[in-house]
Write an enzyme that holds these catalytic residues in place. Sequence first.
Site, short mmCIF file in Angstrom:
data_model
loop_
_atom_site.label_atom_id
_atom_site.label_comp_id
_atom_site.label_asym_id
_atom_site.label_seq_id
_atom_site.Cartn_x
_atom_site.Cartn_y
_atom_site.Cartn_z
CB THR A 149 3.21 -0.29 4.01
OG1 THR A 149 2.02 -0.27 4.50
CG2 THR A 149 4.27 -0.88 4.77
CD GLU B 183 6.20 -2.03 -9.13
OE1 GLU B 183 5.17 -1.26 -9.41
OE2 GLU B 183 7.04 -1.98 -9.99
CB CYS C 160 -1.57 -2.46 -7.57
SG CYS C 160 -0.83 -3.87 -8.92
CB SER D 268 -1.04 0.13 1.33
OG SER D 268 -0.19 0.13 2.25
CB SER E 245 4.76 6.86 2.42
OG SER E 245 4.60 7.46 3.79
CE LYS E 246 2.94 3.21 8.76
NZ LYS E 246 2.32 2.33 9.27
P1 NAD Z 1 0.56 -3.45 3.02
O1 NAD Z 1 1.16 -2.30 2.58
O2 NAD Z 1 -0.25 -3.48 4.05
O3 NAD Z 1 1.51 -4.60 3.17
C1 NAD Z 1 2.52 -4.99 2.24
C2 NAD Z 1 3.63 -5.69 2.81
O4 NAD Z 1 4.28 -4.72 3.73
C3 NAD Z 1 3.35 -6.88 3.70
O5 NAD Z 1 4.33 -7.90 3.67
C4 NAD Z 1 3.45 -6.27 5.15
O6 NAD Z 1 3.65 -7.24 6.01
C5 NAD Z 1 4.65 -5.57 5.12
N1 NAD Z 1 4.41 -4.28 6.19
C6 NAD Z 1 3.42 -3.68 6.58
N2 NAD Z 1 3.92 -2.76 7.44
C7 NAD Z 1 5.28 -2.63 7.36
C8 NAD Z 1 6.28 -1.76 7.90
N3 NAD Z 1 5.86 -0.85 8.59
N4 NAD Z 1 7.61 -1.82 7.29
C9 NAD Z 1 7.75 -2.87 6.41
N5 NAD Z 1 6.97 -3.70 5.88
C10 NAD Z 1 5.61 -3.48 6.30
O7 NAD Z 1 -0.07 -3.90 1.66
P2 NAD Z 1 -1.05 -5.15 1.27
O8 NAD Z 1 -2.54 -4.97 1.96
O9 NAD Z 1 -0.40 -6.44 1.61
O10 NAD Z 1 -1.29 -5.11 -0.12
C11 NAD Z 1 -2.23 -4.54 -0.95
C12 NAD Z 1 -1.66 -3.25 -1.49
O11 NAD Z 1 -0.55 -3.55 -2.33
C13 NAD Z 1 -2.74 -2.34 -2.23
O12 NAD Z 1 -2.64 -1.00 -2.05
C14 NAD Z 1 -2.21 -2.68 -3.50
O13 NAD Z 1 -2.51 -1.71 -4.68
C15 NAD Z 1 -0.56 -2.84 -3.55
N6 NAD Z 1 0.06 -3.87 -4.60
C16 NAD Z 1 0.66 -2.92 -5.63
C17 NAD Z 1 1.17 -3.52 -6.73
C18 NAD Z 1 2.06 -2.94 -7.79
O14 NAD Z 1 2.56 -3.51 -8.61
N7 NAD Z 1 1.98 -1.35 -7.83
C19 NAD Z 1 1.06 -5.03 -6.90
C20 NAD Z 1 0.30 -5.79 -5.71
C21 NAD Z 1 -0.23 -4.88 -4.70
#
Ligand code: NAD
Length: 503
Positions: free
Chosen positions: A242, A260, A294, A239, A244-245
Amino acid sequence: MAIQIPNRQLFIDGEWREPALKKRIPIINPATEETIGDIPAATAEDVEIAVEAARKALARNKGRDWFSASGALRAKYLRAIASKIKERKPELAKLEAIDSGKPLDETTSDIDEVAGCFEYYAGLAEGLDAKQKAPISLPTENFKTHVLQEPIGVVGLITAWNYPLLMAAWKVAPALAAGCAAILKPSELASITCLELAEVCIKVGLPPGVLNILTGLGQEAGAPLASHPHVDKVAFTGSTITGSKIMAAAAQLVKPVSLELGGKSPIVVFEDVDIEKAVEWTCFGIFLTNGQICSATSRLIVHERIAAEFMDRLLKWCKNIKVSDPMDEGCRLGPVVSRGQYEKILKFISTAKSEGAKVAFGGGHPEHLKKGFFIEPTIITDVTASMQIWREEVFGPVLCVKTFGSEEEALELANDTYYGLGAAVMSKDSERCERFSKALQAGIVWINCSQPSFIQAPWGGIKRSGFGRELGEWGLDLYLSVKQVTQYVSDQPWGWFKSPSKP
Ligand code: NAD
């Protein structure tokens, strides 16, 4: 026959290893809400050990390390991984369907793409050997310069759950092809197949530490990985919030990142289309992967002259979408991945209604399914451009619709978003499509289709959808560092005292 969920540990330094805190996370089948197993939960202690293992795998050792191995040798391992994945395709596809809720047809083709991705980057790894020491032509004979393309080092790969093994492959394959050692942290919501990738690595004898796989929570495993001083680069899919973090953590150490992120992609349908074909692409563009893509084209912008007929046919298509257990034959829409996502999506729909939008189809749990995180294909109309449902990423099977009268209006609506991942335009007028492909603010533009992606073509977004491009040669570049090597080759002294120093 019920599928057995393998009981796995973390994969570190070529071995299964129990997490330091011995914690595990339950795996819930989203179609039945049953707990079907569990995965290990890594924490900072495990990240520390995995990073050390990855560094060791790169430690220069007379060519016997991964960093200095030839591209041809790396390619051999990547091809072996691809071949083992193909052997296990039916089992991996089932595991992924049960874990993520995606229809079995879709996970089966995803596993094909995973194998294809490893094969593709095996080819690019071999190509890297020939690209080494590429000479640069200089305007002087006193110097010779060439370029080395070297692995960036230890990379942290953090991924989302919607394409569990494929998103991992998009990162692992090019990272290993480039000669990096990697630590993969898949999403806690669907990690089973990523742990099976570990088993594949063991089977093909991948050198220890080259790939480490740490399942676990974002805060507990992802955050320490992203901020670790010996992780030289972070590649992230997830997302925007995340992302941005991760960027903030990386900024502290001036660490490169590629992101991504999310999207709210438009699909613009002009009045000259074949309506039936356009409706099919519209459905595919939003309901594929149970709406959790996404790049889902979740904002339909349709010309007012064909809007009534388009909507009529769209609703007929929605009625025919089979919503069922992902293992059922013909399933087109399975459950969303978790209770959290399910509730979030229903909340989006109820907020849309309270803001004055109308649910033209679906909007809730299908009556014929008693359990599971199922949401009907949902179409929302009477939307204004300021509504949450039009502006924010839902990440579920929810399409919202607006109409337009002129090309300018369509373009303005399409680009009025802080995301910029994908965008689709549908029209028989090729000049108009060409104009739109230039004017749409997105990293990927589809003409007369929505969603196809190819290993050879760049994938990624602009604006808050992220930066960096995966796939193709661009995907390999994300893991390479370019080194200039310049040599003074003249017999003469440099002569700094005699004249201004100019090469
Ligand atoms: P998310 O950001 O909640 O989690 C993604 C990953 O980040 C997970 O492995 C999670 O455990 C990890 N994470 C969470 N907090 C973190 C932190 N503080 N530090 C480091 N890692 C952390 O996203 P999600 O719910 O798993 O996935 C859905 C999102 O992913 C949607 O916004 C979707 O659009 C995006 N996405 C983008 C693409 C692309 O190619 N642009 C592809 C697939 C999904």
